[in-house]
Write a protein that holds these residues in place. Sequence first.
Motif, PDB file in Angstrom:
ATOM      1  N   TYR A 189       0.679  -1.219  -0.254  1.00  0.00           N
ATOM      2  CA  TYR A 189       0.066  -0.106   0.144  1.00  0.00           C
ATOM      3  C   TYR A 189       0.233   1.125   0.226  1.00  0.00           C
ATOM      4  CZ  TYR A 189      -3.353  -3.954   1.371  1.00  0.00           C
ATOM      5  OH  TYR A 189      -3.750  -4.504   1.855  1.00  0.00           O
ATOM      6  N   ILE A 190       1.499   1.020   0.967  1.00  0.00           N
ATOM      7  CA  ILE A 190       2.396   2.680   1.109  1.00  0.00           C
ATOM      8  C   ILE A 190       2.530   3.027  -0.092  1.00  0.00           C
ATOM      9  CG2 ILE A 190       4.008   3.997   2.966  1.00  0.00           C
ATOM     10  CD1 ILE A 190       2.644   2.325   5.051  1.00  0.00           C
ATOM     11  N   ASN A 191       3.898   2.228  -1.328  1.00  0.00           N
ATOM     12  CA  ASN A 191       4.961   2.371  -1.512  1.00  0.00           C
ATOM     13  C   ASN A 191       4.384   2.488  -2.723  1.00  0.00           C
ATOM     14  OD1 ASN A 191       6.823   1.917   0.418  1.00  0.00           O
ATOM     15  ND2 ASN A 191       7.528  -0.432  -0.301  1.00  0.00           N
ATOM     16  N   ASN A 192       3.137   2.510  -3.055  1.00  0.00           N
ATOM     17  CA  ASN A 192       2.014   3.256  -4.249  1.00  0.00           C
ATOM     18  C   ASN A 192       1.351   3.876  -4.037  1.00  0.00           C
ATOM     19  OD1 ASN A 192       3.422   1.053  -5.671  1.00  0.00           O
ATOM     20  ND2 ASN A 192       2.376  -0.743  -4.644  1.00  0.00           N
ATOM     21  N   SER A 193       1.402   4.957  -2.992  1.00  0.00           N
ATOM     22  CA  SER A 193       0.365   5.781  -2.855  1.00  0.00           C
ATOM     23  C   SER A 193       1.312   7.270  -2.542  1.00  0.00           C
ATOM     24  CB  SER A 193      -0.200   5.250  -1.049  1.00  0.00           C
ATOM     25  OG  SER A 193      -0.367   4.445  -1.448  1.00  0.00           O
ATOM     26  N   GLU A 194      -0.035   8.514  -2.371  1.00  0.00           N
ATOM     27  CA  GLU A 194       1.207   9.126  -2.967  1.00  0.00           C
ATOM     28  C   GLU A 194       0.270   9.906  -1.023  1.00  0.00           C
ATOM     29  OE1 GLU A 194       2.814  10.569  -4.112  1.00  0.00           O
ATOM     30  OE2 GLU A 194       3.415   9.460  -5.423  1.00  0.00           O
ATOM     31  N   ASP A 195       1.097  10.764  -0.353  1.00  0.00           N
ATOM     32  CA  ASP A 195       0.638  11.941   0.644  1.00  0.00           C
ATOM     33  C   ASP A 195       0.093  10.601   1.879  1.00  0.00           C
ATOM     34  OD1 ASP A 195       0.760  14.146  -1.008  1.00  0.00           O
ATOM     35  OD2 ASP A 195      -1.382  13.778  -1.567  1.00  0.00           O
ATOM     36  N   VAL A 196       1.173  10.089   2.052  1.00  0.00           N
ATOM     37  CA  VAL A 196       0.966   8.935   3.108  1.00  0.00           C
ATOM     38  C   VAL A 196       1.075   9.757   5.059  1.00  0.00           C
ATOM     39  CG1 VAL A 196       1.291   6.574   4.512  1.00  0.00           C
ATOM     40  CG2 VAL A 196       0.646   6.976   1.186  1.00  0.00           C
ATOM     41  N   ILE A 197      -0.006   9.841   5.339  1.00  0.00           N
ATOM     42  CA  ILE A 197       0.410  10.118   6.981  1.00  0.00           C
ATOM     43  C   ILE A 197       0.966   8.123   7.658  1.00  0.00           C
ATOM     44  CG2 ILE A 197       0.160  10.599   9.369  1.00  0.00           C
ATOM     45  CD1 ILE A 197      -1.766  12.500   7.655  1.00  0.00           C
ATOM     46  N   ILE A 198       2.279   8.814   8.663  1.00  0.00           N
ATOM     47  CA  ILE A 198       2.863   7.135   9.405  1.00  0.00           C
ATOM     48  C   ILE A 198       3.169   7.352  10.710  1.00  0.00           C
ATOM     49  CG2 ILE A 198       4.295   5.706   9.615  1.00  0.00           C
ATOM     50  CD1 ILE A 198       4.959   5.740   7.064  1.00  0.00           C
ATOM     51  N   LEU A 199       2.158   6.876  11.230  1.00  0.00           N
ATOM     52  CA  LEU A 199       2.043   6.695  12.790  1.00  0.00           C
ATOM     53  C   LEU A 199       2.743   5.734  13.331  1.00  0.00           C
ATOM     54  CD1 LEU A 199      -1.545   7.561  13.260  1.00  0.00           C
ATOM     55  CD2 LEU A 199      -0.050   9.526  12.754  1.00  0.00           C
ATOM     56  N   LYS A 200       3.426   6.916  15.141  1.00  0.00           N
ATOM     57  CA  LYS A 200       4.318   5.954  14.827  1.00  0.00           C
ATOM     58  C   LYS A 200       4.285   6.396  17.047  1.00  0.00           C
ATOM     59  CE  LYS A 200       8.324   5.077  14.500  1.00  0.00           C
ATOM     60  NZ  LYS A 200       8.362   3.430  14.696  1.00  0.00           N
ATOM     61  N   HIS A 201       4.181   5.173  17.440  1.00  0.00           N
ATOM     62  CA  HIS A 201       4.448   5.737  19.184  1.00  0.00           C
ATOM     63  C   HIS A 201       5.606   6.152  19.169  1.00  0.00           C
ATOM     64  CE1 HIS A 201       0.503   3.349  18.689  1.00  0.00           C
ATOM     65  NE2 HIS A 201       1.455   1.826  18.626  1.00  0.00           N
ATOM     66  N   LEU A 202       6.146   7.587  20.171  1.00  0.00           N
ATOM     67  CA  LEU A 202       6.661   7.887  20.562  1.00  0.00           C
ATOM     68  C   LEU A 202       7.573   7.359  21.463  1.00  0.00           C
ATOM     69  CD1 LEU A 202       8.578  11.100  19.929  1.00  0.00           C
ATOM     70  CD2 LEU A 202       7.156  11.872  21.451  1.00  0.00           C
ATOM     71  N   ILE A 203       9.084   6.822  21.849  1.00  0.00           N
ATOM     72  CA  ILE A 203       9.398   6.718  22.774  1.00  0.00           C
ATOM     73  C   ILE A 203       9.565   7.758  23.449  1.00  0.00           C
ATOM     74  CG2 ILE A 203      12.080   5.903  23.458  1.00  0.00           C
ATOM     75  CD1 ILE A 203      10.187   3.707  20.943  1.00  0.00           C
ATOM     76  N   SER A 204       9.103   7.162  25.055  1.00  0.00           N
ATOM     77  CA  SER A 204       9.564   8.243  25.937  1.00  0.00           C
ATOM     78  C   SER A 204      11.343   9.046  26.107  1.00  0.00           C
ATOM     79  CB  SER A 204       9.437   7.821  27.154  1.00  0.00           C
ATOM     80  OG  SER A 204      10.366   6.379  27.353  1.00  0.00           O
ATOM     81  N   GLU A 205      11.585  10.238  26.185  1.00  0.00           N
ATOM     82  CA  GLU A 205      12.692  10.540  26.913  1.00  0.00           C
ATOM     83  C   GLU A 205      13.752  11.142  25.026  1.00  0.00           C
ATOM     84  OE1 GLU A 205      14.693   9.747  30.094  1.00  0.00           O
ATOM     85  OE2 GLU A 205      13.004   8.693  30.802  1.00  0.00           O
ATOM     86  N   ALA A 206      12.571  10.163  24.222  1.00  0.00           N
ATOM     87  CA  ALA A 206      13.516  10.661  22.957  1.00  0.00           C
ATOM     88  C   ALA A 206      13.601  11.932  22.382  1.00  0.00           C
ATOM     89  CB  ALA A 206      12.580  10.457  21.725  1.00  0.00           C
ATOM     90  N   PRO A 207      14.855  12.805  22.151  1.00  0.00           N
ATOM     91  CA  PRO A 207      15.689  14.184  21.950  1.00  0.00           C
ATOM     92  C   PRO A 207      14.511  14.513  20.799  1.00  0.00           C
ATOM     93  CG  PRO A 207      16.744  12.352  21.224  1.00  0.00           C
ATOM     94  CD  PRO A 207      15.690  11.380  21.776  1.00  0.00           C
ATOM     95  N   LEU A 208      13.744  15.399  21.020  1.00  0.00           N
ATOM     96  CA  LEU A 208      13.067  16.926  20.333  1.00  0.00           C
ATOM     97  C   LEU A 208      13.283  17.952  20.340  1.00  0.00           C
ATOM     98  CD1 LEU A 208       9.362  14.849  21.316  1.00  0.00           C
ATOM     99  CD2 LEU A 208      11.100  14.232  19.851  1.00  0.00           C
ATOM    100  N   GLN A 209      12.919  18.063  19.859  1.00  0.00           N
ATOM    101  CA  GLN A 209      13.239  19.820  20.033  1.00  0.00           C
ATOM    102  C   GLN A 209      12.679  20.813  18.908  1.00  0.00           C
ATOM    103  OE1 GLN A 209      16.289  21.395  16.550  1.00  0.00           O
ATOM    104  NE2 GLN A 209      15.593  19.555  15.209  1.00  0.00           N
TER     105      GLN A 209
END
Length: 243
Positions: free
Chosen positions: A149-169
């Motif tokens: 599905y994803i490799n053949n599609s446009e404008d895909v949004i992927i949701l992932k679980h955010l790892i706690s204490e991940a380095p963000l800005q």
Amino acid sequence: MIDTLKDKIESYFKKQSTISKEKLVKCIILDFPELKQSTINVYLSRLKKEGLIKNPARGMYALKEKKAYNPVVDSHLKRLFNKIKKDYPFAVCCIWDTKWLNEFMRHQPFKFYTVLELDKDVTEAVFHALKEQGKQVYIEPDAETFNLYINNSEDVIILKHLISEAPLQEINKITLPTLEKLLVDMTIDTKLYAAQQSEIEFIYATAFEKYEVNKNKMKRYAYRRNRENEVENLTDLTLAKIK
């Protein structure tokens, strides 16, 4: 010991842009009297390879200045992030686009995805909300889903679980992953980063040469993901190739 020295190295320069090797060695010995001259030489060589210091002239050292990694956040990312934060104000999340990785690669992928990483508690609610808006959205897709599905599609949004204490800005009130997070995740999440796997050492080396990268921050996050040794080995291997 080398990690402790990394934390101290900036303090030796204080208000001066350069320092002689003789003076730098004396500063190090004051803090680490147990170190021999030969060991200090090895450590200075490693710090130079890792991009923390440079040799602007014979017998002189300076801090190596590099740019901070501040990717361009387009209007699509801003709108999506602000919508999620409005609907789920207490959720921790970050957003990014896989096209950001092209600047580190020799071969440029032509398929890009928007990646939204969220607290696990709100992921399903966000998934259904985006689905109702007609978005093509997937939660933690496996390799088969990517291929079908994803490799053949446009404008895909992927949701992932955010790892706690991940380095963000935060840039312009939009929460983004740091470069350290992207590099570590790239090593681990081989399905999402499939296009980058064949160039991962080149990507690491390019990132370290071009931007400020905090190896200790990478190490801590890799530890959170139970892949500390793998990430550290890859980092050391690619840094060793940087002249």
